[in-house]
Design an enzyme around this catalytic site. Structure first.
Site, PDB file in Angstrom:
ATOM      1  N   SER A  58       0.835  -1.206   0.000  1.00 47.92           N
ATOM      2  CA  SER A  58       0.000   0.000   0.000  1.00 47.92           C
ATOM      3  C   SER A  58       0.870   1.256   0.000  1.00 47.92           C
ATOM      4  O   SER A  58       0.371   2.355  -0.234  1.00 47.92           O
ATOM      5  CB  SER A  58      -0.944   0.002   1.208  1.00 47.92           C
ATOM      6  OG  SER A  58      -0.221  -0.210   2.405  1.00 47.92           O
ATOM      7  N   GLU A  84      -8.678  -9.694   4.388  1.00 47.63           N
ATOM      8  CA  GLU A  84      -9.072  -8.348   3.949  1.00 47.63           C
ATOM      9  C   GLU A  84     -10.456  -8.365   3.319  1.00 47.63           C
ATOM     10  O   GLU A  84     -10.724  -9.167   2.405  1.00 47.63           O
ATOM     11  CB  GLU A  84      -8.026  -7.797   2.952  1.00 47.63           C
ATOM     12  CG  GLU A  84      -8.386  -6.387   2.472  1.00 47.63           C
ATOM     13  CD  GLU A  84      -7.249  -5.639   1.795  1.00 47.63           C
ATOM     14  OE1 GLU A  84      -6.120  -6.170   1.760  1.00 47.63           O
ATOM     15  OE2 GLU A  84      -7.502  -4.528   1.305  1.00 47.63           O
ATOM     16  N   LYS A  95       5.090 -11.250   3.895  1.00 45.83           N
ATOM     17  CA  LYS A  95       3.673 -11.502   3.603  1.00 45.83           C
ATOM     18  C   LYS A  95       3.479 -11.600   2.100  1.00 45.83           C
ATOM     19  O   LYS A  95       4.151 -10.889   1.341  1.00 45.83           O
ATOM     20  CB  LYS A  95       2.821 -10.350   4.161  1.00 45.83           C
ATOM     21  CG  LYS A  95       1.346 -10.463   3.823  1.00 45.83           C
ATOM     22  CD  LYS A  95       0.513  -9.435   4.562  1.00 45.83           C
ATOM     23  CE  LYS A  95       0.301  -8.152   3.805  1.00 45.83           C
ATOM     24  NZ  LYS A  95      -0.316  -8.293   2.483  1.00 45.83           N
ATOM     25  N   ASP A 113       6.071  -6.789   2.849  1.00 43.84           N
ATOM     26  CA  ASP A 113       5.121  -7.315   1.867  1.00 43.84           C
ATOM     27  C   ASP A 113       5.837  -7.699   0.573  1.00 43.84           C
ATOM     28  O   ASP A 113       6.604  -6.890   0.024  1.00 43.84           O
ATOM     29  CB  ASP A 113       4.103  -6.206   1.563  1.00 43.84           C
ATOM     30  CG  ASP A 113       2.714  -6.723   1.295  1.00 43.84           C
ATOM     31  OD1 ASP A 113       2.500  -7.947   1.334  1.00 43.84           O
ATOM     32  OD2 ASP A 113       1.828  -5.872   1.052  1.00 43.84           O
TER      33      ASP A 113
END
Ligand code: KIV
Length: 267
Positions: free
Chosen positions: A44, A174, A110, A82
């Site tokens: 993000s 999510e 992740k 990530d």
């Protein structure tokens, strides 16, 4: 304490885990001082900090750069890095990229998707891995709720179980209905961390720019705790006014030569 065992213990003891995304050193330091348990250097970062229009533009170099910054700001914090779009395209690539993030300072990596082979391969290297199911921003064009039908919900539970059997250490859920997140939380040993997944997960994660209110964007899943965007605008406006009016810098902000040097200099 930089061990993922702690999060399994927290799940066992029904203690909630607080995770936030972080992308830079001063924010990481503040979040650590604020008592957050885990920092996620998420992809993000691309749309929130780097001006990209899609998560897919984020590169391994971007994540490595930001993991390093977050580690410098929060040396004792548990940090998840990530793996961006394309980074787990093959098992071998996933392992190589996971090692890069750990070398940069991540305690865990992740990735998005139901890929138990990737979990097994990363774990075989002695690294820790967090999975990510439900809305997978890298893989799903439409950013909408997943697992709304019984069939989709069952598939998510089955996928989560398979990732658990492969050895996942944590899993992000999510944008899924609360019932689905609850079923997964009860079905897996690993702690579940929800974002837009309701109240029953073992922990929560939010995106720091949404929490701080950098932009006016509002999301049902988010809780905004500050209006940093407005603070920045006001600060910029007052600074520009001061500079334009000659009110900044003031005498207090100026450095002066010693008197004798000034005289010798002829000033
Ligand atoms: O990249 C990210 O910030 C994430 C969270 C939304 C879980 O994956």
């Amino acid at each position: 304490m930089r061990t993922s065992r702690r999060f399994f213990d927290m799940k066992q003891q029904s203690e909630k885990i607080a995770m936030l995304t972080a992308y830079d050193a001063p924010t990481a330091r503040a979040l650590a001082e604020g008592g957050v348990d885990v920092l996620l250097v998420g992809d993000s970062v691309g749309t929130n900090m780097l001006g990209y229009t899609s998560e897919r533009e984020v590169t391994m170099d971007d994540i490595v750069h930001h993991v390093r910054a977050v580690r410098r700001g929060a040396p004792d914090m548990f940090i998840i890095g990530d793996l961006p779009y394309g980074a787990v395209a093959t098992v071998a690539l996933a392992v190589a990229n996971a090692k890069r993030l750990v070398a940069a300072g991540a305690d865990m990596v992740k990735f998005e998707g139901a890929l138990p082979d990737v979990v097994r391969a990363i774990k075989a290297e002695g690294l820790k891995v967090c999975c990510h199911l439900g809305l997978e921003p890298q893989n799903h064009e439409e950013k909408r709720l997943k697992g709304k039908t019984a069939a989709d919900a069952r598939k998510l539970v089955d996928d989560a179980r398979a990732l658990d059997a492969a050895g996942q250490d944590m899993i992000v859920l999510e944008l899924v209905p609360e019932e689905v997140a609850d079923a997964i939380t009860r079905a897996v040993k690993a702690p579940t961390i929800g974002i837009g997944a309701g109240r029953k997960t073992d922990g929560q994660v939010l995106v720091i720019v949404d929490v701080l209110g950098y932009t006016a964007a509002s999301f049902k899943h988010n809780k905004r705790y500050a209006d940093v965007g407005e603070t920045m605008r006001q600060s910029a406006r007052r600074y520009a006014e001061d500079v334009h009016a000659g009110a900044f810098p003031a005498e207090a902000n100026a450095f002066r030569m010693p008197k004798d040097e000034r005289e010798a200099f002829g000033a």
